[in-house]
Design an enzyme around this catalytic site. Structure first.
Site, PDB file in Angstrom:
ATOM      1  CE1 TYR A   1      -4.127  -1.412  -0.595  1.00 46.24           C
ATOM      2  CE2 TYR A   1      -3.183  -3.158   0.760  1.00 46.24           C
ATOM      3  CZ  TYR A   1      -4.144  -2.713  -0.129  1.00 46.24           C
ATOM      4  OH  TYR A   1      -5.122  -3.563  -0.578  1.00 46.24           O
TER       5      TYR A   1
ATOM      6  CG  HIS B   1     -14.369  -0.158  -2.419  1.00 44.87           C
ATOM      7  ND1 HIS B   1     -14.260  -0.614  -3.716  1.00 44.87           N
ATOM      8  CD2 HIS B   1     -15.517  -0.721  -1.929  1.00 44.87           C
ATOM      9  CE1 HIS B   1     -15.287  -1.404  -3.994  1.00 44.87           C
ATOM     10  NE2 HIS B   1     -16.064  -1.471  -2.934  1.00 44.87           N
TER      11      HIS B   1
ATOM     12  CB  CYS C   1      -5.030   1.809  15.794  1.00 43.99           C
ATOM     13  SG  CYS C   1      -4.771   0.499  17.008  1.00 43.99           S
TER      14      CYS C   1
ATOM     15  CB  CYS D   1      -7.521   1.939  20.196  1.00 44.95           C
ATOM     16  SG  CYS D   1      -6.301   2.973  19.355  1.00 44.95           S
TER      17      CYS D   1
ATOM     18  CB  CYS E   1      -1.772   2.312  17.544  1.00 42.28           C
ATOM     19  SG  CYS E   1      -2.831   3.401  18.485  1.00 42.28           S
TER      20      CYS E   1
HETATM   21  C1  BJW Z   1     -11.710   2.759 -18.663  1.00 47.33           C
HETATM   22  C2  BJW Z   1     -10.559   3.437 -18.965  1.00 47.33           C
HETATM   23  C3  BJW Z   1     -10.726   4.744 -19.387  1.00 47.33           C
HETATM   24  C4  BJW Z   1      -9.962   1.414 -18.297  1.00 47.33           C
HETATM   25  N1  BJW Z   1     -11.948   5.239 -19.490  1.00 47.33           N
HETATM   26  N2  BJW Z   1     -12.925   3.194 -18.735  1.00 47.33           N
HETATM   27  C5  BJW Z   1     -22.166 -10.952  -4.343  1.00 47.33           C
HETATM   28  C6  BJW Z   1     -21.798 -11.799  -5.371  1.00 47.33           C
HETATM   29  C7  BJW Z   1     -20.485 -12.243  -5.474  1.00 47.33           C
HETATM   30  C8  BJW Z   1     -19.521 -11.874  -4.565  1.00 47.33           C
HETATM   31  C9  BJW Z   1     -19.877 -11.040  -3.545  1.00 47.33           C
HETATM   32  C10 BJW Z   1     -21.191 -10.589  -3.439  1.00 47.33           C
HETATM   33  N3  BJW Z   1     -21.274  -9.774  -2.358  1.00 47.33           N
HETATM   34  C11 BJW Z   1     -20.038  -9.702  -1.784  1.00 47.33           C
HETATM   35  C12 BJW Z   1     -19.191 -10.462  -2.470  1.00 47.33           C
HETATM   36  C13 BJW Z   1     -17.735 -10.643  -2.159  1.00 47.33           C
HETATM   37  C14 BJW Z   1     -16.836  -9.549  -2.644  1.00 47.33           C
HETATM   38  C15 BJW Z   1     -16.970  -9.422  -4.155  1.00 47.33           C
HETATM   39  O1  BJW Z   1     -17.637  -8.576  -4.687  1.00 47.33           O
HETATM   40  N4  BJW Z   1     -16.276 -10.286  -4.877  1.00 47.33           N
HETATM   41  C16 BJW Z   1     -16.317 -10.287  -6.337  1.00 47.33           C
HETATM   42  C17 BJW Z   1     -14.977  -9.828  -6.894  1.00 47.33           C
HETATM   43  C18 BJW Z   1     -16.695 -11.659  -6.804  1.00 47.33           C
HETATM   44  N5  BJW Z   1     -17.165  -8.287  -1.994  1.00 47.33           N
HETATM   45  C19 BJW Z   1     -16.657  -7.967  -0.813  1.00 47.33           C
HETATM   46  O2  BJW Z   1     -15.921  -8.730  -0.196  1.00 47.33           O
HETATM   47  C20 BJW Z   1     -17.044  -6.619  -0.225  1.00 47.33           C
HETATM   48  N6  BJW Z   1     -17.485  -6.738   1.103  1.00 47.33           N
HETATM   49  C21 BJW Z   1     -18.633  -7.330   1.416  1.00 47.33           C
HETATM   50  O3  BJW Z   1     -19.385  -7.764   0.591  1.00 47.33           O
HETATM   51  O4  BJW Z   1     -18.875  -7.362   2.759  1.00 47.33           O
HETATM   52  C22 BJW Z   1     -20.114  -7.917   3.168  1.00 47.33           C
HETATM   53  C23 BJW Z   1     -19.899  -8.927   4.236  1.00 47.33           C
HETATM   54  C24 BJW Z   1     -18.778  -8.895   5.009  1.00 47.33           C
HETATM   55  C25 BJW Z   1     -18.612  -9.824   5.992  1.00 47.33           C
HETATM   56  C26 BJW Z   1     -19.560 -10.790   6.161  1.00 47.33           C
HETATM   57  C27 BJW Z   1     -20.680 -10.814   5.374  1.00 47.33           C
HETATM   58  C28 BJW Z   1     -20.860  -9.866   4.405  1.00 47.33           C
HETATM   59  C29 BJW Z   1     -15.840  -5.690  -0.168  1.00 47.33           C
HETATM   60  C30 BJW Z   1     -15.304  -5.377  -1.503  1.00 47.33           C
HETATM   61  C31 BJW Z   1     -14.062  -4.500  -1.371  1.00 47.33           C
HETATM   62  C32 BJW Z   1     -13.359  -4.382  -2.694  1.00 47.33           C
HETATM   63  N7  BJW Z   1     -12.119  -3.779  -2.530  1.00 47.33           N
HETATM   64  C33 BJW Z   1     -11.243  -3.587  -3.704  1.00 47.33           C
HETATM   65  C34 BJW Z   1      -9.772  -3.601  -3.266  1.00 47.33           C
HETATM   66  C35 BJW Z   1      -9.394  -2.514  -2.326  1.00 47.33           C
HETATM   67  C36 BJW Z   1      -7.999  -2.710  -1.888  1.00 47.33           C
HETATM   68  C37 BJW Z   1      -7.003  -2.145  -2.865  1.00 47.33           C
HETATM   69  O5  BJW Z   1      -7.221  -1.069  -3.440  1.00 47.33           O
HETATM   70  O6  BJW Z   1      -5.978  -2.797  -3.023  1.00 47.33           O
HETATM   71  O7  BJW Z   1     -11.622  -2.373  -4.353  1.00 47.33           O
HETATM   72  S1  BJW Z   1     -11.406  -4.810  -4.956  1.00 47.33           S
HETATM   73  C38 BJW Z   1     -11.082  -3.726  -6.282  1.00 47.33           C
HETATM   74  O8  BJW Z   1     -12.211  -3.845  -7.168  1.00 47.33           O
HETATM   75  C39 BJW Z   1     -11.105  -2.287  -5.691  1.00 47.33           C
HETATM   76  C40 BJW Z   1     -12.053  -1.587  -6.632  1.00 47.33           C
HETATM   77  O9  BJW Z   1     -12.638  -0.477  -5.996  1.00 47.33           O
HETATM   78  C41 BJW Z   1     -13.028  -2.680  -7.009  1.00 47.33           C
HETATM   79  C42 BJW Z   1     -13.775  -2.416  -8.298  1.00 47.33           C
HETATM   80  O10 BJW Z   1     -12.922  -2.432  -9.390  1.00 47.33           O
HETATM   81  P1  BJW Z   1     -13.183  -1.435 -10.615  1.00 47.33           P
HETATM   82  O11 BJW Z   1     -13.111  -0.055 -10.139  1.00 47.33           O
HETATM   83  O12 BJW Z   1     -14.402  -1.844 -11.311  1.00 47.33           O
HETATM   84  O13 BJW Z   1     -11.869  -1.681 -11.482  1.00 47.33           O
HETATM   85  P2  BJW Z   1     -11.599  -2.784 -12.641  1.00 47.33           P
HETATM   86  O14 BJW Z   1     -10.143  -2.856 -12.815  1.00 47.33           O
HETATM   87  O15 BJW Z   1     -12.298  -4.048 -12.349  1.00 47.33           O
HETATM   88  O16 BJW Z   1     -12.279  -2.163 -13.924  1.00 47.33           O
HETATM   89  C43 BJW Z   1     -11.767  -1.009 -14.559  1.00 47.33           C
HETATM   90  C44 BJW Z   1     -12.654  -0.678 -15.737  1.00 47.33           C
HETATM   91  O17 BJW Z   1     -12.220   0.538 -16.301  1.00 47.33           O
HETATM   92  C45 BJW Z   1     -12.614  -1.729 -16.851  1.00 47.33           C
HETATM   93  O18 BJW Z   1     -13.950  -2.072 -17.207  1.00 47.33           O
HETATM   94  C46 BJW Z   1     -11.916  -1.016 -18.014  1.00 47.33           C
HETATM   95  O19 BJW Z   1     -12.412  -1.408 -19.278  1.00 47.33           O
HETATM   96  C47 BJW Z   1     -12.240   0.428 -17.721  1.00 47.33           C
HETATM   97  N8  BJW Z   1     -11.310   1.448 -18.222  1.00 47.33           N
HETATM   98  N9  BJW Z   1      -9.475   2.563 -18.756  1.00 47.33           N
HETATM   99  C48 BJW Z   1     -13.014   4.471 -19.165  1.00 47.33           C
HETATM  100  N10 BJW Z   1      -9.649   5.492 -19.724  1.00 47.33           N
END
Ligand code: BJW
Length: 242
Positions: free
Chosen positions: A67, A119, A127, A130, A146
């Site tokens: 990070y 996100h 921390c 705490c 912390c």
């Molecule tokens: C352009 C371009 C240009 C390029 N112009 N376009 C339901 C179904 C299935 C799974 C789940 C579900 N509910 C929950 C889940 C599990 C999971 C999940 O979703 N998994 C899937 C991947 C299958 N979700 C979670 O775990 C979430 N929490 C949760 O559900 O808690 C509930 C719970 C908890 C405990 C108990 C019970 C319930 C949390 C999700 C957190 C995601 N975090 C991340 C990483 C952060 C850390 C880090 O930064 O390192 O966030 S994952 C990553 O993906 C990041 C992003 O915000 C997120 C979305 O990605 P994004 O922004 O869409 O990026 P890309 O790369 O995928 O796409 C880029 C796009 O841009 C592409 O389409 C390109 O074509 C385009 N592009 N250049 C315009 N110039």
């Protein structure tokens, strides 16, 4: 493309409240890598080894280093013409909301007023014991501690973690109140964030996608621009100013 922009402008002319739902693609033209796709960061590194609380507890120094590296890249980047066009939109509509999955803070740095960071934000840390917030530990090479002895982690929502309640509520209200919802630069595969697109559809909102490629939600859209957001968004805003 000119025709599509004009048709979109005609729809937007009667709209009052707009929501921009954004993902990593909107920051790609600022030089920040996306997650998925050929150049995405998950292509080279495994998400489950870095982006979960278990991964952090297994190897806190490695996750902290990852990070810190990302933070350094982000700090060198500046908002691009898409972020700026969204700021411009505030002059054209009575209310503009930005729901973002991005942790780079570029919408806020660009000057958008109503930004809901689903996100988290890579600049903030807290921390795990705490919950005290720290903003001045980002340069540490090893994971800092912390004063209470707890490890300090980035304020980012990892897989399996809950999204911040306040942002979820604000985002839901934004979609509910909006006439038009833009879906920009997201693969729309991460939940619960992607649910806002389906919610907007169910509520009958006008949906516009801007993405360099087709996504799993393209079929829900009223208009699809297959182009870079930094190219299209300024053109759409310009067409409204005339
Ligand atoms: C352009 C371009 C240009 C390029 N112009 N376009 C339901 C179904 C299935 C799974 C789940 C579900 N509910 C929950 C889940 C599990 C999971 C999940 O979703 N998994 C899937 C991947 C299958 N979700 C979670 O775990 C979430 N929490 C949760 O559900 O808690 C509930 C719970 C908890 C405990 C108990 C019970 C319930 C949390 C999700 C957190 C995601 N975090 C991340 C990483 C952060 C850390 C880090 O930064 O390192 O966030 S994952 C990553 O993906 C990041 C992003 O915000 C997120 C979305 O990605 P994004 O922004 O869409 O990026 P890309 O790369 O995928 O796409 C880029 C796009 O841009 C592409 O389409 C390109 O074509 C385009 N592009 N250049 C315009 N110039």
């Amino acid at each position: 493309m000119k025709d599509l922009i004009q048709k979109t402008a005609n729809v937007l002319k009667t709209a009052k409240v707009i929501t921009f739902f954004t993902g990593a693609g909107i920051s790609a033209e600022s030089g920040i890598p996306t997650f998925r796709g050929d150049d995405g960061i998950w292509k080279k590194l495994k998400a489950e080894e870095l982006a979960s609380f278990d991964a952090f507890m297994r190897n806190p120094d490695l996750v902290w280093e990852w990070y810190s590296y990302r933070r350094q890249i982000i700090n060198k980047c500046i908002p691009n013409s898409a972020h700026k066009a969204i700021v411009e939109a505030e002059k054209l509509f009575s209310k503009v909301h930005v729901i973002t999955q991005n942790v780079d803070g570029l919408h806020i740095r660009a000057g958008s007023s109503n930004v809901y960071e689903l996100h988290g934000n890579i600049e903030r840390n807290y921390c795990i014991k705490c919950k005290t917030f720290y903003n001045d530990v980002s340069d540490s090479v090893k994971v800092p501690k912390c004063t209470c002895g707890g490890l300090i982690r980035p304020d980012i929502v990892w897989f399996g973690e809950m999204l911040p309640e306040k942002e979820l509520e604000a985002s839901e209200k934004a979609v509910y109140d909006s006439d038009v919802v833009f879906v920009i630069g997201t693969s729309a595969v991460v939940y619960p964030a992607a649910n806002y697109i389906y919610m907007a559809k169910r509520l009958g909102k006008y949906l516009i996608e801007i993405n360099v490629e087709q996504t799993s939600v393209s079929n829900l859209m009223d208009k699809v621009f297959t182009e870079k957001s930094g190219v299209i968004l300024p053109q759409i805003m310009k067409s409204l100013q005339r």
